[in-house]
Design an enzyme around this catalytic site. Sequence first.
Site, PDB file in Angstrom:
ATOM      1  N   ASP A 106      42.909  43.602  28.573  1.00 34.49           N
ATOM      2  CA  ASP A 106      44.274  43.918  28.997  1.00 34.49           C
ATOM      3  C   ASP A 106      44.621  43.262  30.337  1.00 34.49           C
ATOM      4  O   ASP A 106      43.739  42.998  31.156  1.00 34.49           O
ATOM      5  CB  ASP A 106      44.445  45.434  29.154  1.00 34.49           C
ATOM      6  CG  ASP A 106      44.392  46.144  27.810  1.00 34.49           C
ATOM      7  OD1 ASP A 106      44.593  45.477  26.783  1.00 34.49           O
ATOM      8  OD2 ASP A 106      44.150  47.360  27.810  1.00 34.49           O
TER       9      ASP A 106
HETATM   10  N1  URA Z   1      39.949  48.542  25.596  1.00 36.39           N
HETATM   11  C1  URA Z   1      41.085  48.641  26.301  1.00 36.39           C
HETATM   12  O1  URA Z   1      41.729  49.681  26.309  1.00 36.39           O
HETATM   13  N2  URA Z   1      41.486  47.570  27.005  1.00 36.39           N
HETATM   14  C2  URA Z   1      40.790  46.419  27.053  1.00 36.39           C
HETATM   15  O2  URA Z   1      41.208  45.485  27.725  1.00 36.39           O
HETATM   16  C3  URA Z   1      39.607  46.328  26.320  1.00 36.39           C
HETATM   17  C4  URA Z   1      39.212  47.411  25.601  1.00 36.39           C
END
Ligand code: URA
Length: 253
Positions: A106
Amino acid sequence: MGLERIQKILARAGVASRREAERMILEGRVSVNGQVVDQLGLKADPVRDHIKVDGKRILRLEPKRTVLLNKPRGYLSTVKDPLGRPTVKDLLQKVRERLYPIGRLDFDAEGLLLLTNDGELAHQLTHPKYSIPRTYWAKVEGHLEQQELLWLKKGVMLEDGEARVNSIRVFRKAEKSCWVEAVVTEGRNHLVKRIFSAVGHPVVKLKRVKFGPIRLGDLPVGHWRPLTEEEKENLRKTTDERRGKREREKEDD
Ligand code: URA
């Protein structure tokens, strides 16, 4: 060399992962000898045929390269953003090859991100059937009760199906939050955040520290390095083992 499926040729040429290549085909961005191919399943000869993506002939002989980046928060893990936000590509300026991320992290998450031009490797590390473990450190709101840790291991229901952690441990506690290490074997969108929200403990910080056998170690935030020979060998072993396991499971079915 004989005929091969076009998405496989594109993946091997480092254009995209096999699944992304399928999308490119369906979007009509791929042509073979001047004819647009917008259906899956068609084959071509990677040596003799002129295969183009977005009007550009694909390079067949780019050396395979995989690097490890410690992605900072505030960067997209894609290589292009129509809104002009910073992307991981901005951090790979000295890399000549066209690399793309293996899985996603993310915008507000940090940590280990592998990038490669090896489409087969990307496919094997991200396809759900190979269940590659990913280890995260998450700072979550509140303190997790034993019962909640058990729920997370048994599985919680999310809007796109059940999800669970393979292992979990709390390794630091503050007054109103705690840090946990959790291992999951899927790459569904926002999975870790959604799993913890499901038991009432939203994630406030998230960092990936391990992907399959590869550890982030002490690489500074925003820096990248090539994988060592030993790491490449370990990745190969992991994908070979997973493939072997899948094939044995299929025989047992
Ligand atoms: N899970 C999440 O919530 N975000 C990420 O970036 C990776 C795994």
